[in-house]
Design an enzyme around this catalytic site. Structure first.
Site, PDB file in Angstrom:
ATOM      1  N   GLU B  69     -26.285  87.922  95.707  1.00 11.89           N
ATOM      2  CA  GLU B  69     -27.462  87.326  95.054  1.00 11.89           C
ATOM      3  C   GLU B  69     -27.053  86.101  94.225  1.00 11.89           C
ATOM      4  O   GLU B  69     -27.642  85.026  94.346  1.00 11.89           O
ATOM      5  CB  GLU B  69     -28.130  88.382  94.155  1.00 11.89           C
ATOM      6  CG  GLU B  69     -29.259  87.861  93.285  1.00 11.89           C
ATOM      7  CD  GLU B  69     -29.204  88.394  91.865  1.00 11.89           C
ATOM      8  OE1 GLU B  69     -29.145  87.574  90.929  1.00 11.89           O
ATOM      9  OE2 GLU B  69     -29.203  89.632  91.679  1.00 11.89           O
ATOM     10  N   GLU B 141     -19.916  89.033  83.166  1.00 15.02           N
ATOM     11  CA  GLU B 141     -21.201  89.719  83.109  1.00 15.02           C
ATOM     12  C   GLU B 141     -20.991  91.232  83.011  1.00 15.02           C
ATOM     13  O   GLU B 141     -21.669  91.914  82.268  1.00 15.02           O
ATOM     14  CB  GLU B 141     -22.032  89.364  84.350  1.00 15.02           C
ATOM     15  CG  GLU B 141     -23.440  89.916  84.290  1.00 15.02           C
ATOM     16  CD  GLU B 141     -24.337  89.447  85.447  1.00 15.02           C
ATOM     17  OE1 GLU B 141     -24.009  88.441  86.091  1.00 15.02           O
ATOM     18  OE2 GLU B 141     -25.341  90.122  85.697  1.00 15.02           O
TER      19      GLU B 141
END
Lengths: 424, 423
Positions: B69, B141
């Protein structure tokens, strides 16, 4: 949008629309901000959300909202500049979508419920019900404490504390644990009485409504005249003579958080506020911004980074979540990006994209009842009456020079850095 | 073009499947100002193995769907994300257990933004260099999630419910798992799960359906994408091993999560959507704010408004869960346990409560229709083929007996798993 004065200092704003499938009612109590009753007013939003004479327990309140077709009843505290707001919100499905023979008075039931919760609280012998009071005071204390768990919120709260001079602005909108612990149930009643009798009240009703019906329903509420003069909500302080920098180490965290505050103070009606909005979006307020594109995407110095400008307090803050090894380099780069904007080193196409995106966000607000209602409250508070088209035009007219000139007024005030303990 | 009208809700859904297999769902709402579009593949973090045509089995490291993604936005000539920005569109993407979605909303330039959405998702560009760079960014992240206490608790519960299975891994994966990702793997996944027949495009808001459909058709006509047969290996469910797991973290109050797995089944489609609706009402009847049980615990300070229950159904992974923040987590566990053991009695003669809650749930569903994003994303479109309007219509047919039947399935031989996060 139609504004009706119900009493002196009490206004009703009607926003009829069939765009949505809900009926929304919001009641806003506005007072000058005062450090001694921040927590007390916050506690009121807890106590009056779960109890009243008619619905004495949270269970009774829940049963009533179930009866109102899954209505959402919420209370909030909001700070805008030097004003403090206690706000009651009720949202329920628009009567036309659920109406049948049993509930053809859903609208009046909703207003009756708001009246019961706001104007008839669970008071016995000159104080709030002790059990509810103790319970909710503890919930408030827990909530204030839990701010520390979200490291970014924590860092921002520390940044506030070293940025603002006014103690009421240094604290979170809920106040502090220290103040919360001092509240008594009779003291809370004083805060409540003061709010009900003296605050400016604005009521916004949004949905498929007829003005006369709503006005009649609101007039049944026990509302009294009050002093209707409003001070400016905008808070201003002088630029700091000394730059503040605090570093804190914490165990149990993996990432560092870097926060910076700058002053960018404009008069309430200064047309340059549109330039400031564009400047902020260009600097760090949008995914197209210099901080996001350069610090995060190109240099990979931060996982998250953004800036926010608050016209109400004249402050611009920057917050970045990053690896502790990158703090210094990111900090330097954040300052450099500001300098580049001051020198006008950005192109027309970026500026156009930023403006289009700001306008998109602004127009999109029309698709959300809560945004529309917040905007309505803001218009009442700031006494601005700008049309959508004027707003859009004002943003479109901002030039590279306007942004560069305004950026020169941006002055660093304070910095707070949170880093993991184990690191060097 | 198929048109379905929902008279009661004043909504219309137009659907069409193109020759290349791309599914399109349109909900025109012309009193809105923006238009919201989402392009989705039913490929998420639960996928662990697949094969193309009759080729050999390919392993998918944890975190690959999310990685892809991120990577899909990066193109040879720059960042697909900034193009949306130039058009004034607000773009985003997300990956969950069972889908990856790319979306934008805009109040102007809808057509070029829509074409851009289709083009960037359908044009992969993966190189060794860009993959290596992304491995660094996502590493950051993942670290950020490690500081998020609510996420730790949620993942902790999944680990006790489904130890070492796909659902117990973070959607973003781990530093080690994402290190295994290669451009070749990403291309293979793109070929399999991003071919038109796997994709669904939903559009909600202000737009002209005919004109929009013509634009999509002409856009797809210009693309030559070979279709292929994809075989997905179903995940096998692990046995639970321990009833409690404790982890230490600097939290002000302990956080606890409890979960109960549903017996394994292969329910899907309308039946699955219905179970989700019934389960929500069942949980509310047992543990909702309006119950004596909740009130008793609330008054004793054992729970507060942070207490939450939920039902999740992600293909074979079906469970109910409880989340709370409390020092009294042992008492809370006992109370939940006792209450469930007593479920027959708690639920008997509760038809009036059921009716009230059903009505309230209907009201909540109607309130949700205000938001274009909810209409597109809060139905079971991708999981079970039922949109949010179908769900609201289905809800009105649920009976008290449905709740009693489900309670037998969920509570009869329940096993309570726990995860606790504390100092």
């Amino acid at each position: 949008m139609k504004k009706i004065m119900i009493k002196k200092g009490v206004n009703l704003v009607l926003m009829p629309t069939t765009q949505f499938k809900t009926l929304n009612i919001a009641v806003d109590f506005c007072a000058p901000i005062d450090v001694t009753d921040l927590s007390s007013r916050a506690l009121l939003t807890y106590v009056t959300a779960v109890s009243s004479q008619k619905y004495p327990t949270q269970q009774a309140v829940a049963k009533k909202t179930i009866e109102l077709y899954g209505a959402q009843f919420q209370t909030d505290v909001i700070r805008f500049g030097q004003t403090h707001h206690v706000r009651y919100n009720l949202q329920l499905p628009a009567p036309t979508y659920v109406a049948n023979s049993e509930n053809n008075n859903l609208m009046s039931m909703a207003f009756q419920f708001m009246e019961d919760m706001i104007f008839d609280p669970l008071i016995l012998d000159e104080h709030f019900d002790t059990a509810v009071f103790n319970q909710e005071r503890q919930s408030l204390i827990n909530e204030i404490t839990s701010i520390n768990e979200d490291k970014k919120r924590y860092a921002l709260s520390k940044l506030r504390a070293i940025t603002y001079e006014n103690r009421a602005l240094q604290l979170p909108a809920l106040g502090s644990v220290e103040y919360a612990k001092k509240i008594t149930s009779s003291g809370l009643l004083k805060t409540y009485t003061n709010m009900i009798n003296n605050d400016n009240i604005n009521i916004v009703v949004f949905g498929d409504i007829s003005g006369n019906e709503v006005e009649e329903l609101v007039k049944r509420w026990p509302l009294t005249n009050r002093d209707s003069t409003v001070e400016t909500p905008f808070y201003r302080q002088k630029k700091r003579t000394q730059f503040e920098h605090v570093v804190e180490k914490q165990s149990d965290i993996n990432q560092a958080v870097l926060t910076l505050s700058y002053q960018l103070s404009l008069k309430p009606n200064d047309p340059r506020r549109f330039t400031a909005i564009v400047f902020n979006a260009l600097y760090g307020g949008s995914p197209l911004s210099k901080l996001f594109m350069n610090v995060r995407e190109k240099a990979s110095l931060a996982y998250s980074i953004y800036s926010r400008w608050q016209h109400d307090t004249g402050m611009l803050s920057v917050i970045a979540g990053l690896s502790v090894d990158d703090v210094e380099r990111a900090d330097k780069m954040i300052q450099e990006e500001l300098k580049k904007i001051q020198l006008g080193q950005f192109d027309q196409s970026t500026l156009s994209a930023i403006k289009t995106s700001i306008i998109n966000d602004y127009l999109s607000q029309q698709d959300s009842p809560s945004s529309e209602m917040s905007l309505a409250f803001l218009r009442i508070l700031t006494q601005r009456t700008i049309s959508i088209q004027e707003w859009v035009n004002a943003v479109e007219n901002v030039s590279i020079e306007d942004v560069a000139d305004l950026a020169k007024e941006v002055t660093l005030q304070a910095k707070f850095t949170l880093i993991p303990e184990t690191s060097k | 073009m198929k048109i379905k009208k929902y008279e009661q809700l004043k909504e219309t859904v137009i659907s069409e499947t193109l020759d290349n297999g791309l599914k399109i769902t349109m909900v025109p709402k012309n009193d809105y100002h923006k238009t919201f579009a989402v392009l989705t593949t039913p490929f998420g973090s639960l996928h662990q193995h697949f094969s193309i045509d009759d080729g050999k089995l390919i392993d998918i490291p944890a975190g690959t769907a999310h990685f892809l993604e991120h990577k899909l936005f990066e193109k040879e000539d720059g960042d697909a994300f900034s193009r949306f920005g130039e058009l004034g569109a607000d773009a985003n993407a997300f990956t969950n257990q069972y889908q990856t979605s790319y979306l934008f909303s805009s109040t102007s330039n809808f057509k070029p933004a829509l074409i851009h959405l289709l083009d960037f998702v359908q044009t992969p560009y993966f190189t060794n260099e860009t993959v290596a760079k992304e491995q660094g960014i996502i590493g950051q992240e993942i670290k950020m999630y490690e500081d998020d206490v609510n996420w730790i608790v949620y993942m902790g519960l999944l680990q006790t419910l489904y130890p070492n299975s796909a659902i117990s891994y973070d959607i973003a994966g781990t530093q080690d798992s994402i290190a295994k990702i290669t451009p070749e793997l990403l291309y293979q996944i793109h070929q399999a799960f991003y071919q038109p027949s796997q994709l669904t495009l939903q559009i909600v808001g202000a737009f002209d359906p005919q004109e929009t459909l013509a634009i999509i058709k002409s856009n797809q006509k210009h693309k030559t994408i070979n279709s292929c047969q994809v075989n997905v290996i179903q995940n096998t469910l692990p046995e639970t091993q321990m009833k409690i797991k404790i982890q230490h973290f600097d939290v002000s109050r302990p956080k606890i999560a409890l979960g109960i797995r549903l017996p394994d089944n292969h329910i899907t489609g309308k039946e699955a959507t219905k179970i989700g609706l019934v389960a929500d009402i069942l949980l509310d009847m047992m543990f909702g704010e309006h119950t004596d049980w909740y009130q008793k615990l609330y008054n004793k300070g054992i729970i507060d408004t942070e207490f939450e229950t939920s039902f999740d159904m992600m293909y074979p992974y079906q469970f109910i869960s409880f989340f709370s923040e409390t020092t009294e987590y042992e008492t809370l566990t006992t109370e939940i346990y006792k209450h469930i053991t007593n479920y027959k009695e708690v639920l008997s003669n509760q038809e009036l409560t059921f009716n009230a809650l059903k009505r309230a749930t209907l009201g909540e569903g109607i309130q949700r229709l205000n938001s274009l994003e909810s209409i597109a994303l809060r139905g079971d479109d991708i999981l079970f083929g039922n949109n949010l309007f179908d769900k609201i219509m289905l809800l009105q047919k649920i009976t008290y007996n449905d709740v009693l039947d489900l309670s037998e399935i969920v509570y009869k031989n329940f096993e309570l798993q726990r995860f606790i996060l504390k100092k």
